[in-house]
Design a protein around this motif. Structure first.
Motif, PDB file in Angstrom:
ATOM      1  N   ILE A 170     -66.473  42.968  18.895  1.00 56.58           N
ATOM      2  CA  ILE A 170     -67.906  42.721  18.125  1.00 56.58           C
ATOM      3  C   ILE A 170     -67.945  41.310  17.302  1.00 56.58           C
ATOM      4  CG2 ILE A 170     -69.148  43.294  16.197  1.00 56.58           C
ATOM      5  CD1 ILE A 170     -69.130  45.535  18.471  1.00 56.58           C
ATOM      6  N   HIS A 171     -68.910  40.523  17.560  1.00 52.92           N
ATOM      7  CA  HIS A 171     -69.044  39.305  16.882  1.00 52.92           C
ATOM      8  C   HIS A 171     -70.219  39.783  15.801  1.00 52.92           C
ATOM      9  CE1 HIS A 171     -69.279  35.011  16.194  1.00 52.92           C
ATOM     10  NE2 HIS A 171     -70.557  34.981  16.193  1.00 52.92           N
ATOM     11  N   SER A 172     -69.453  39.285  14.549  1.00 54.45           N
ATOM     12  CA  SER A 172     -70.580  39.709  13.397  1.00 54.45           C
ATOM     13  C   SER A 172     -70.955  38.166  12.728  1.00 54.45           C
ATOM     14  CB  SER A 172     -69.800  40.374  12.625  1.00 54.45           C
ATOM     15  OG  SER A 172     -70.660  40.805  11.242  1.00 54.45           O
ATOM     16  N   VAL A 173     -72.176  38.129  12.384  1.00 60.52           N
ATOM     17  CA  VAL A 173     -72.470  36.950  11.397  1.00 60.52           C
ATOM     18  C   VAL A 173     -73.371  37.462  10.381  1.00 60.52           C
ATOM     19  CG1 VAL A 173     -74.421  34.960  11.305  1.00 60.52           C
ATOM     20  CG2 VAL A 173     -72.840  35.739  13.596  1.00 60.52           C
ATOM     21  N   ALA A 174     -72.766  36.966   9.063  1.00 62.09           N
ATOM     22  CA  ALA A 174     -73.524  37.530   8.056  1.00 62.09           C
ATOM     23  C   ALA A 174     -73.833  36.550   6.803  1.00 62.09           C
ATOM     24  CB  ALA A 174     -72.501  38.701   7.317  1.00 62.09           C
ATOM     25  N   HIS A 175     -74.530  36.966   5.844  1.00 64.57           N
ATOM     26  CA  HIS A 175     -74.630  35.855   4.744  1.00 64.57           C
ATOM     27  C   HIS A 175     -74.672  36.792   3.411  1.00 64.57           C
ATOM     28  CE1 HIS A 175     -78.902  36.821   3.892  1.00 64.57           C
ATOM     29  NE2 HIS A 175     -79.033  36.858   5.204  1.00 64.57           N
ATOM     30  N   ILE A 176     -74.579  36.011   2.392  1.00 62.03           N
ATOM     31  CA  ILE A 176     -74.475  36.760   1.179  1.00 62.03           C
ATOM     32  C   ILE A 176     -75.755  36.878   0.468  1.00 62.03           C
ATOM     33  CG2 ILE A 176     -72.100  36.174   0.582  1.00 62.03           C
ATOM     34  CD1 ILE A 176     -73.093  34.091  -1.305  1.00 62.03           C
TER      35      ILE A 176
ATOM     36  N   SER B  25     -74.363  40.619  -4.540  1.00 70.51           N
ATOM     37  CA  SER B  25     -74.731  41.962  -4.682  1.00 70.51           C
ATOM     38  C   SER B  25     -74.651  42.703  -3.171  1.00 70.51           C
ATOM     39  CB  SER B  25     -76.119  42.306  -5.174  1.00 70.51           C
ATOM     40  OG  SER B  25     -77.285  41.388  -4.706  1.00 70.51           O
ATOM     41  N   GLU B  26     -75.030  41.756  -2.290  1.00 72.93           N
ATOM     42  CA  GLU B  26     -75.205  42.589  -0.976  1.00 72.93           C
ATOM     43  C   GLU B  26     -74.579  41.567   0.103  1.00 72.93           C
ATOM     44  OE1 GLU B  26     -78.844  44.014   0.344  1.00 72.93           O
ATOM     45  OE2 GLU B  26     -79.286  44.942  -1.762  1.00 72.93           O
ATOM     46  N   LEU B  27     -74.272  41.956   1.293  1.00 75.39           N
ATOM     47  CA  LEU B  27     -74.072  41.171   2.526  1.00 75.39           C
ATOM     48  C   LEU B  27     -74.938  41.623   3.444  1.00 75.39           C
ATOM     49  CD1 LEU B  27     -70.199  41.260   2.443  1.00 75.39           C
ATOM     50  CD2 LEU B  27     -71.623  39.535   1.552  1.00 75.39           C
ATOM     51  N   ILE B  28     -75.501  40.899   3.965  1.00 71.26           N
ATOM     52  CA  ILE B  28     -76.486  41.167   5.308  1.00 71.26           C
ATOM     53  C   ILE B  28     -76.112  40.235   6.465  1.00 71.26           C
ATOM     54  CG2 ILE B  28     -79.040  41.031   6.076  1.00 71.26           C
ATOM     55  CD1 ILE B  28     -79.688  40.948   3.307  1.00 71.26           C
ATOM     56  N   GLY B  29     -76.107  41.290   7.529  1.00 72.67           N
ATOM     57  CA  GLY B  29     -75.710  40.532   8.910  1.00 72.67           C
ATOM     58  C   GLY B  29     -75.945  41.397  10.044  1.00 72.67           C
ATOM     59  N   THR B  30     -75.349  40.947  11.248  1.00 74.94           N
ATOM     60  CA  THR B  30     -75.650  41.501  12.597  1.00 74.94           C
ATOM     61  C   THR B  30     -74.204  41.706  13.077  1.00 74.94           C
ATOM     62  OG1 THR B  30     -75.643  39.301  13.549  1.00 74.94           O
ATOM     63  CG2 THR B  30     -77.776  40.562  12.977  1.00 74.94           C
ATOM     64  N   HIS B  31     -74.187  42.845  13.856  1.00 74.50           N
ATOM     65  CA  HIS B  31     -72.871  43.031  14.856  1.00 74.50           C
ATOM     66  C   HIS B  31     -73.501  42.906  16.315  1.00 74.50           C
ATOM     67  CE1 HIS B  31     -70.548  43.927  11.658  1.00 74.50           C
ATOM     68  NE2 HIS B  31     -70.943  45.158  11.298  1.00 74.50           N
ATOM     69  N   MET B  32     -72.852  42.144  17.142  1.00 70.58           N
ATOM     70  CA  MET B  32     -73.105  42.004  18.525  1.00 70.58           C
ATOM     71  C   MET B  32     -72.007  42.438  19.252  1.00 70.58           C
ATOM     72  SD  MET B  32     -74.301  38.365  20.364  1.00 70.58           S
ATOM     73  CE  MET B  32     -75.743  38.291  19.470  1.00 70.58           C
ATOM     74  N   ASP B  33     -72.362  43.129  20.338  1.00 70.21           N
ATOM     75  CA  ASP B  33     -71.174  43.578  21.282  1.00 70.21           C
ATOM     76  C   ASP B  33     -70.970  42.478  22.244  1.00 70.21           C
ATOM     77  OD1 ASP B  33     -69.771  44.732  23.027  1.00 70.21           O
ATOM     78  OD2 ASP B  33     -70.981  46.628  23.607  1.00 70.21           O
ATOM     79  N   VAL B  34     -69.752  41.766  22.250  1.00 68.33           N
ATOM     80  CA  VAL B  34     -69.462  40.798  22.965  1.00 68.33           C
ATOM     81  C   VAL B  34     -68.334  40.915  23.885  1.00 68.33           C
ATOM     82  CG1 VAL B  34     -70.364  38.982  21.283  1.00 68.33           C
ATOM     83  CG2 VAL B  34     -68.065  39.687  21.526  1.00 68.33           C
ATOM     84  N   THR B  35     -68.121  42.395  24.114  1.00 68.11           N
ATOM     85  CA  THR B  35     -66.930  42.785  25.172  1.00 68.11           C
ATOM     86  C   THR B  35     -66.983  42.318  26.466  1.00 68.11           C
ATOM     87  OG1 THR B  35     -67.100  44.898  24.125  1.00 68.11           O
ATOM     88  CG2 THR B  35     -65.724  44.877  26.117  1.00 68.11           C
ATOM     89  N   GLU B  36     -68.391  42.197  27.234  1.00 69.81           N
ATOM     90  CA  GLU B  36     -68.568  41.635  28.195  1.00 69.81           C
ATOM     91  C   GLU B  36     -68.210  39.967  28.228  1.00 69.81           C
ATOM     92  OE1 GLU B  36     -68.882  43.002  31.363  1.00 69.81           O
ATOM     93  OE2 GLU B  36     -68.945  44.919  30.415  1.00 69.81           O
ATOM     94  N   GLN B  37     -68.483  39.465  27.442  1.00 67.52           N
ATOM     95  CA  GLN B  37     -68.338  38.009  27.268  1.00 67.52           C
ATOM     96  C   GLN B  37     -66.989  37.570  27.114  1.00 67.52           C
ATOM     97  OE1 GLN B  37     -71.050  39.591  25.835  1.00 67.52           O
ATOM     98  NE2 GLN B  37     -72.480  38.275  25.304  1.00 67.52           N
TER      99      GLN B  37
END
Length: 890
Positions: A477-483, A492-504
């Motif tokens: 997993i490659h994750s990008v987030a911001h506060i 108060s929160e972390l907002i982000g995304t999880h991307m499946d990069v297994t094939e990469q």
């Protein structure tokens, strides 16, 4: 009467004193016994002398007295008035004539002398008066608070006043004798020259103009000049010019014009027009931008009726109600409505107005109308994009989430996050459950990254980790987030995304292994090339080897073993290529030079080597053929390098194919959208067709139209699939004539959804009718896709400006077809600009650093060049230029 009395006053003394003088002269002449003629002469002198006193009457009387005395005392007989001597009579007559004429002439002389004296006196008085007047006018000329200049036909300054010269920072002497054009600004000198020429052509006619003059200190002032030509004393024309300083007036005018221009520009940039409306008189004023928003001719007289007329039918009632209410109750108002323009387009307008009272007491509304169409369209797109997001996440294997740092729980997690972690969408996920799914080796690092982001309040951060699946597999997993910072200033929160990069990751490992083998092979054959050398040879007339240089040992050839042999005896490929050797022997028999003959032989240890040889016949002084001399080169390394290069190209093609497949994975959202659209249309049209066919009387025409639409949508879906299959297909390079604009348009279809999902606006500037190039469509599509995707990723972190991507096609200065992709992202550091195209160099935490390197290889294989251009403003431009089809063919 007064003149007669004045003459009498002059004549009496003249006659009295003259008579006394004549008496004295008479006595003297009698005493001296003077002759008649001498006495007459003496009398004549007395008469002429006293005639100078000015009275003609007195002079005439004295003349008569003198004649009588002359005849009585001196003409015989004496003491008688009778004249007996005939000789004395002419004397008396002559005396009378001379005395009368002399007296007359003396009177004339005296009168003229008197007149001259009077004229001189008057002249002296006039001169003094003229001098006094000249001094007064000179004072007025010198001290008048305006500049006065007198110039001749050539424009030379004849005179100027002190005030005017001082106004320009000069002394009068510095201007007099110089051209008046010298004090004008260079751009206005021709205007001044033409105006002076016009004055000289129309004597006495005044002319006025405005121009700029340059002071002695270099500053500029505006003047208004009034000039008139007149003739000088010698009929020589001169031009009188008076100048008025209008610098402040001009500055005020320029400031007003600049203010009006700035206001108009500000309204245009903000899409906001101003308006005024007098409720009592009904008069209205619209700015230029208001006319542009309503798409009306600026010559049109504006009124509220025009607003209602252009309003969308659904909004006209509300707009009319606002106008009526403003007329009944003049208060500030604000409303929003739509315009329906003549071309059928719709604009959203937000209007605000304030009620004011004019000097005459009338109520007047002053307000602004803003075109908010873009904002409303953006809101619609945002709502639409929210619907696309869920599907896009599923297709791209990317999930979004929000984490409460205090409650240690998900505030939000998308369905794709549940799929990646294999969570039950209905269950509440605890922090322990999440940690149990993360690889133990990655958990400490992930926690540290999040802790630092919270403590340091980093706006954006990225990290990679592995998920342990229930079946024992691993998902990367490659994750990008911001506060998110709360009102208390704490995270108060972390907002982000999880991307499946297994094939990469798997593709990266394969790439690294392939590239390692390529580098090893490349180094091996480079060593071969660096150690290769040439040697000289000589053969006799029978073509047997007679001499070899010592360099043969570097190629592993034993020179002594080749002496006396023929070249075709040395070669090992005579039977394999008989035609080549037949032509070579024919050339030798004809005693012609040959070049670059390549053949295979063996070195002294029996290993095959390749030799390239060139030779030239030589003769003795008599022209007898003596044999050949030439040079040979061991090109074994070159031949093997060519073979390695073919393998390298094959590996590069494999690498490019892997990159394309990876890119297709990233473009699944766009591909799915482009396919779903025609599929949805096919379903809809099929339902419609069934409806038309299911009627009691089937509507065959409508059904046929529905079937035709189904065919068109199927073709469109098929075309998308064809493009995707072409990109995914692993095939040979196919160099064909291409229109680069068509290649760009094919790419745009595939990346449209990526642009939408990243909120990037695409703008194209494709030059029409560009010449054809020769290239492989799939590889060039790969280059453009890679540059577009890089630009999109470069703008992910942009929050303070619009995300925009520009694709341009044009002809460059070398006459090549050029494609440029420009983003407004984070740009490239100055130290990285020269390395960004190198293999394995990347600024992304999850990048391999091969995308741009592959692009460069593809472009260079097409005879072109890929380059990066750093801009002054944010962002970067990647561009590549390709030669024309005709250049490659020729």
């Amino acid at each position: 009467m007064r003149s007669q009395i004045s003459n009498l006053k002059v004549s009496a003394p003249q006659f009295t004193f003259g008579s006394i003088t004549l008496a004295v002269v008479t006595l003297a002449c009698l005493y001296l016994h003077a002759q008649f003629a001498a006495t007459a002469f003496a009398y004549l002198l007395v008469v002429l002398l006293f005639s100078l006193m000015g009275s003609l009457i007195a002079s005439s009387a004295l003349c008569v007295v003198a004649i009588v005395a002359l005849a009585y005392y001196f003409a015989p007989p004496a003491f008688s008035l009778r004249i007996d001597d005939p000789q004395d009579l002419p004397v008396v007559v002559a005396f009378f004539i001379v005395s009368i004429i002399g007296t007359h002439l003396m009177g004339k002389v005296r009168q003229e002398s008197q007149a001259a004296r009077e004229a001189a006196a008057k002249l002296r008085i006039s001169a003094a008066d003229l001098e006094d007047r000249e001094k007064r006018w000179q004072a007025i000329f010198e001290h008048n608070p305006a500049m006065y200049v007198m110039v001749d036909e050539a424009g030379t300054v004849l005179n100027t006043n002190t005030f005017g010269a001082a106004q320009l920072g000069y002394a009068r002497s510095e201007l007099i004798g110089h051209s008046i054009l010298g004090v004008f600004l260079e751009e206005d000198r021709e205007l001044a020259r033409e105006c002076i020429r016009a004055c000289l052509e129309d004597i006495g006619q005044s002319r006025t103009w405005e121009a700029r003059k340059v002071r002695n200190d270099g500053s500029v002032l505006w003047v208004r000049e009034n000039a008139k030509a007149m003739l000088w004393a010698d009929d020589r024309p001169i031009v009188l010019i008076s100048c008025e300083d209008i610098t402040e007036r001009k500055r005020t005018e320029f400031a007003l014009q600049r203010s009006e221009a700035h206001l108009a520009q500000a309204q245009e940039l903000s899409n906001t027009g101003s308006f005024g409306w007098n409720v009592v008189t009904g008069e209205a004023f619209w700015s230029k931008e208001t006319f542009r928003i309503f798409e009306l001719d600026p010559q049109t007289v504006p009124s509220p009726d025009f607003v209602v007329e252009r309003t969308h039918p659904d909004d006209r009632a509300s707009v009319q109600e606002v106008i009526d209410r403003a007329m009944r109750d003049p208060k500030d108002f604000e409303h929003e409505y739509r315009l329906l323009l003549p071309d059928g387009s719709v604009k959203h307008i937000h209007a605000r107005a304030r009620a004011t009272r004019t000097a005459s007491g009338d109520i007047e509304f002053v307000g602004a109308a803003t075109n908010v169409t873009a904002e409303r369209q953006a809101e619609q797109k945002l709502r639409r994009s929210e619907a696309y997001l869920a599907e896009a996440q599923h297709l791209s294997h990317t999930g979004s989430w929000s984490w409460d740092v205090h409650g240690l729980d998900f505030v939000y997690r998308s369905a794709e996050v549940d799929r990646l972690f294999e969570f039950d969408p209905q269950e509440t996920v605890s922090i322990e459950t999440i940690r149990s799914r993360i690889h133990p080796d990655d958990l400490p690092g992930l926690q540290e990254v999040q802790r630092q982001a919270i403590e340091l309040k980093e706006d954006r951060f990225e990290y990679d980790f592995r998920i342990l699946l229930k079946d024992g597999g691993i998902r990367r997993i490659h994750s990008v987030a911001h506060i998110v910072v709360g009102n208390d200033g704490c995270v108060s929160e972390l907002i982000g995304t999880h991307m499946d990069v297994t094939e990469q990751y798997a593709a990266r490992e394969r790439l690294e292994n392939t590239l390692a083998a390529l580098r090893e092979s490349e180094q091996r054959f480079r060593d071969y090339a660096e150690t290769a050398s040439d040697w000289l040879w000589e053969t006799g007339p029978d073509h047997q080897v007679t001499r070899l240089s010592e360099h043969t040992s570097t190629a592993g050839i034993l020179a002594t073993g080749l002496m006396g042999l023929l070249r075709w005896d040395i070669a090992c490929d005579v039977e394999e290529e008989p035609e080549k050797w037949r032509q070579h022997r024919a050339t030798l028999e004809a005693h012609l030079p040959f070049r670059d003959l390549v053949y295979r032989t063996v070195n002294r240890v029996g290993s095959p080597i390749y030799v390239r040889t060139s030779g030239k016949p030589f003769f003795d002084p008599n022209g007898k053929f003596l044999g050949y001399r030439g040079v040979s080169t061991d090109i074994t390394a070159i031949i093997r390098a060519d073979q390695a290069e073919q393998q390298l190209r094959k590996a590069q093609a494999e690498l490019a194919h892997v990159t394309r497949v990876t890119t297709l994975g990233e473009l699944t959202t766009s591909i799915a959208h482009e396919i779903n659209q025609p599929l949805a249309a096919i379903i809809s049209n099929a339902d419609a067709c069934l409806g038309w066919m299911g009627r009691e009387t089937p509507d065959l025409s409508a059904a046929r139209s529905s079937v035709e639409w189904i065919i068109e949508d199927a073709i469109r879906a098929s075309e998308v699939i064809r493009r995707v299959r072409a990109l995914a297909k692993k095939g040979e390079i196919e160099m064909v004539p291409l229109d680069i604009n068509e290649v760009v348009r094919d790419v745009i279809v595939l990346v449209t959804r990526e642009l939408v999902s990243h909120q990037v606006a695409l703008r194209t500037e494709l030059t029409a009718a560009l010449p054809m190039i020769l290239g492989d469509r799939i590889q060039l599509q790969q280059v453009i896709i890679n540059l577009v995707m890089n630009g999109i990723e470069a703008m992910d972190a942009v929050r303070d400006r619009k995300r925009e991507l520009l694709i341009q096609s044009s002809m460059d200065d070398m006459g090549h077809v050029q494609v440029a992709v420009t983003d407004w992202g984070v740009g490239i550091a100055e130290n990285d600009a020269d390395r960004v195209l190198e293999p394995f160099f990347t600024t992304k935490s999850s990048g391999l650093g091969m995308g741009l390197s592959i692009c460069r290889s593809i472009v260079e294989a097409h005879g072109g060049r890929l380059s990066v251009v750093r801009k002054q403003e944010p962002g970067v431009t990647f561009q590549f230029a390709l030669p024309l089809h005709e250049e490659i063919v020729s």
